[in-house]
Design an enzyme around this catalytic site. Structure first.
Site, PDB file in Angstrom:
ATOM      1  CD  GLN A 489      -2.631   1.084   2.649  1.00  0.00           C
ATOM      2  OE1 GLN A 489      -2.056   1.420   3.676  1.00  0.00           O
ATOM      3  NE2 GLN A 489      -3.885   0.676   2.638  1.00  0.00           N
ATOM      4  CB  SER A 492       1.679   6.660   5.037  1.00  0.00           C
ATOM      5  OG  SER A 492       0.533   6.200   5.707  1.00  0.00           O
ATOM      6  CB  SER A 524       3.463  -3.418   5.622  1.00  0.00           C
ATOM      7  OG  SER A 524       3.298  -2.609   6.760  1.00  0.00           O
ATOM      8  CD  GLU A 607      -5.013   0.419   7.125  1.00  0.00           C
ATOM      9  OE1 GLU A 607      -3.804   0.299   7.308  1.00  0.00           O
ATOM     10  OE2 GLU A 607      -5.532   1.456   6.678  1.00  0.00           O
ATOM     11  CD  GLU A 722      -2.587   9.807  19.840  1.00  0.00           C
ATOM     12  OE1 GLU A 722      -2.228   9.505  20.994  1.00  0.00           O
ATOM     13  OE2 GLU A 722      -2.230   9.169  18.829  1.00  0.00           O
TER      14      GLU A 722
END
Length: 739
Positions: A489, A492, A524, A607, A722
């Site tokens: 993926q 990010s 990953s 996910e 968070e």
């Protein structure tokens, strides 16, 4: 979602809330008319057989009602009265009480039964066992259900310091008609007021009495055969825990409601992350406690052997009252000065929460009990009770499993993919279009036959199924399902982690496709992947969440550079990926150009579910108990460590119960809401806590050295803690988004 998850139980909860709104004020009321109204609604006998004036339900129905009443800080003797009747109904002798009917109770009808309705007279207590096999003491049940008798119950381990000498501390009024008390020889009895001396005790709860009670006489026919202090404590953990959930629910709703409208510094305080996270954490604690109480009520209703029921009740004892105290205290914090005034109802709920925790017993002692049971091999079965149609599905699925088990490995893999067994919820031909019920049965029947773990592909495949072209589906899905294509993926970026929409990787239009340039991180397995799902910005002038496109990138393409990152545990799972003018043809765009955020959200939803379902090996409460056994058992632990192990077991067991509740809610047509975020947040923290605890017991163990480092990433990957708190606060509690 409340303790209630079935349609019948949700209707019951709604009915009780309606009754409470018409009859209760948190400031208190005349208890006698209120008790008559409770009885007229059938709320004092929800859990009792119909022949005693009950509704024929069980503890599950009673827990649903008590949670609803707890949200209104119900005053008076209703809780000790229903607890007393629950204890008496468990009494056994040569003529045991026949089992109560199993069908769920129908919710009371407020329109036809009102507070002014006459209350039935209690039948006279029988002197001898009746023809239906009940005991003489069971004749008291009708009076308790009808509201003509009130009761007080001594609680084992609860509020010990309140009564001195031989007197027992009882929840209930010193003027109660009936006292359920322990005897010096360990037996329990249900005694009339005339056989006891009782005086009132000062308690912190302003709307519910406590009493110090001493028995003077114990008639033989009032001894409760088969009732033990453990059973009374277990029943109290469930019923007091259910009311505690109601207290916590009021606190969560009140704090969130205030945070939505109270303005400071020019905006609602619920927009400040500190307040937002506090409210979300309150809801998480509440849902954790609800799962524990719900499961304990099921267990004590007969869903499992007695040791399982004791373990489930212990879990409720650890979690429920503590959650109420925490939520009530945090509600006062969010309310600010007004919450600390006597005029606001917040102090009444805080007082009630503190009282419930004191009376239900020290959570630390409950934790020690849980630790002992778990270390002794007791396990709570977490399997749904499925409807009859499940068996018709099971027969065919079981036959397929047997056929697959006998196939050669490569043939089996091809059949698993071709027949839709790997992701059965997907539409055909990629899955089986399996209903929630069929998915549960498939999961059960495939437990002993391993199916491939698709890794990142398990998140990408559903998005390709939903948004991909037929050509993309035919090209990628068959080989992905058989494991021939491995995925990573590329979402990010160094400057856009959880804030994914801030990505800066650019896709520039070129002949026949797009040229991608940018840097991705935390990817990953990218060093081994064949293909990647990738987000890139195709329109720099569009708003933040628009102008993003979802691409499929071949990892062997010119311009793709993968650099593994060594993690703190010494492994190399994460990677940096650099894209330098990487060409991606038009036919590898998934969905519409500029609409990739919609596709990405679909991927991320898968996910979160996946991560919430597996906390990783070595980080579960069962792994902890295995280690304790290897170290010599609970006796080898320091008292503080024994208590901590029990708290961790209770947390893990309640997490499993929360997962089961989500499954059952989906089976009944309900929505899981933010349950995936709640479970992920709880699960990741739980994994870290288990690993830290186990490492403290075995710091020289290479395995636990690795696990304490590995689990540190759990509250970061897939959306940080968070971010999850923001999601819960905004989606479940309606708090305003950040500007």
């Amino acid at each position: 979602m409340g303790i209630a998850i079935t349609e019948e139980h949700r209707a019951l909860a709604a009915s009780v809330h309606g009754f409470a709104r018409r009859n209760i004020t948190a400031r208190g009321m005349d208890h006698e008319p209120f008790r008559a109204a409770l009885a007229a609604q059938g709320l004092l006998g929800l859990h009792l057989p119909e022949r005693y004036g009950g509704q024929g339900g069980g503890l599950q129905e009673l827990a649903v009602a008590l949670e609803a009443l707890g949200e209104h800080c119900t005053p008076g003797s209703h809780l000790p009265t229903v607890l007393a009747s629950a204890v008496i109904a468990r009494a056994t002798a040569a003529h045991p009480l026949p089992p109560a009917p199993a069908p769920p109770v129908n919710p009371p009808a407020p329109e036809t039964r009102t507070a002014d309705a006459p209350v039935a007279e209690a039948p006279v207590t029988e002197a001898l066992p009746s023809r239906d096999g009940s005991l003489p003491v069971h004749g008291l049940l009708a009076g308790l259900a009808a509201g003509t008798l009130t009761a007080a119950v001594a609680l084992p381990g609860g509020a010990r310091a309140a009564a001195a000498g031989p007197a027992a501390t009882a929840l209930g009024s010193p003027g109660a008609d009936l006292f359920v008390l322990p005897l010096p020889d360990g037996r329990w009895a249900a005694l009339d007021r005339a056989d006891c001396a009782a005086e009132g005790l000062d308690g912190i709860d302003l709307s519910r009495r406590l009493a110090a009670v001493t028995a003077h006489a114990v008639p033989d026919d009032r001894v409760l055969g088969g009732v033990t202090s453990g059973l009374v404590a277990d029943l109290a953990a469930v019923l007091l825990g259910a009311e505690a959930c109601g207290v916590a629910a009021w606190a969560v709703a009140t704090a969130a409601g205030h945070a939505r409208v109270r303005e400071q510094f020019g905006r609602p305080i619920g927009q400040f992350q500190g307040v937002k996270h506090k409210c979300a954490a309150m809801l998480v604690a509440l849902e954790h406690a609800r799962a524990a109480v719900w499961d304990a009520a099921r267990a004590l209703d007969g869903d499992g052997p007695p040791d399982e029921a004791a373990l489930a009740a212990g879990t409720a004892g650890v979690l429920a009252a503590d959650a109420a105290v925490r939520c009530a205290a945090d509600a006062i914090q969010v309310l600010g000065g007004i919450g600390y005034t006597y005029e606001h109802d917040a102090h009444l709920y805080y007082r009630r929460a503190l009282s419930l925790r004191a009376l239900s017993g020290d959570p630390g002692e409950w934790a020690e009990r849980v630790a002992g049971l778990a270390a002794g091999g007791v396990r709570r079965r977490m399997a749904p009770d499925l409807p009859e149609e499940a068996e018709a599905l099971r027969e065919g699925i079981r036959a397929s499993v047997a056929s697959l088990a006998g196939a050669e490995p490569l043939d089996r893999l091809a059949r698993l993919a071709g027949e839709g067994w790997i992701m059965p919820h997907l539409p055909r031909p990629w899955g089986r279009a399996a209903s929630p019920l069929e998915q549960v049965v498939i999961h059960q029947e495939f437990r002993d036959l391993k199916r491939p773990n698709l890794g990142i592909a398990a998140w990408a495949v559903p998005s390709i199924v939903r948004y991909g072209t037929p050509r993309q589906q035919e090209r990628f899905l068959p080989k992905t399902l058989t494991g021939e294509i491995m995925w990573c993926q590329l979402f990010s970026e160094p400057g856009a982690g959880s804030d994914l929409a801030s990505l800066t990787t650019k896709a520039v239009r070129v002949e026949g496709g797009w040229s991608l340039s940018g840097q991705k991180i935390w990817n990953s397995l990218a060093q081994w992947a064949h293909w990647a799902i990738c987000l890139a910005r195709t329109d720099s002038d569009a708003p933040k969440h628009e102008g993003i496109t979802y691409f499929l990138v071949e990892m062997s393409s010119p311009g793709v550079t993968v650099r593994p990152l060594k993690e703190i545990n010494g492994e190399e799972i994460f990677n940096e990926v650099f894209l330098d003018d990487v060409f991606v043809p038009d036919d590898l765009v998934v969905g519409q150009v500029g609409q990739g955020w919609r596709v990405a959200r679909d991927t991320l939803s898968h996910e979160r579910v996946a991560l919430g379902d597996s906390w990783g090996p070595g980080s579960r409460h069962t792994d902890m108990v295995r280690l304790i056994g290897e170290l010599g058992g609970p006796g080898a632990l320091r008292p503080a460590a024994l208590e901590e192990s029990g708290r961790l077991w209770a947390s893990g067991q309640a997490l499993s119960a929360l997962g089961l509740r989500v499954t059952l809610s989906q089976l009944s047509g309900g929505e899981s809401g933010t349950a995936s975020s709640v479970r992920k947040l709880l699960g990741m923290r739980h994994s870290q806590a288990v690993s830290e605890f186990c490492w403290s017991l075995a710091p020289a163990s290479p395995y636990w050295n690795r696990m304490i480092l590995t689990t540190r990433a759990f509250t970061i990957g897939g959306g940080t803690t968070e971010v999850q708190l923001n999601i819960i606060a905004e989606r479940a509690l309606g708090l305003p988004r950040d500007p």
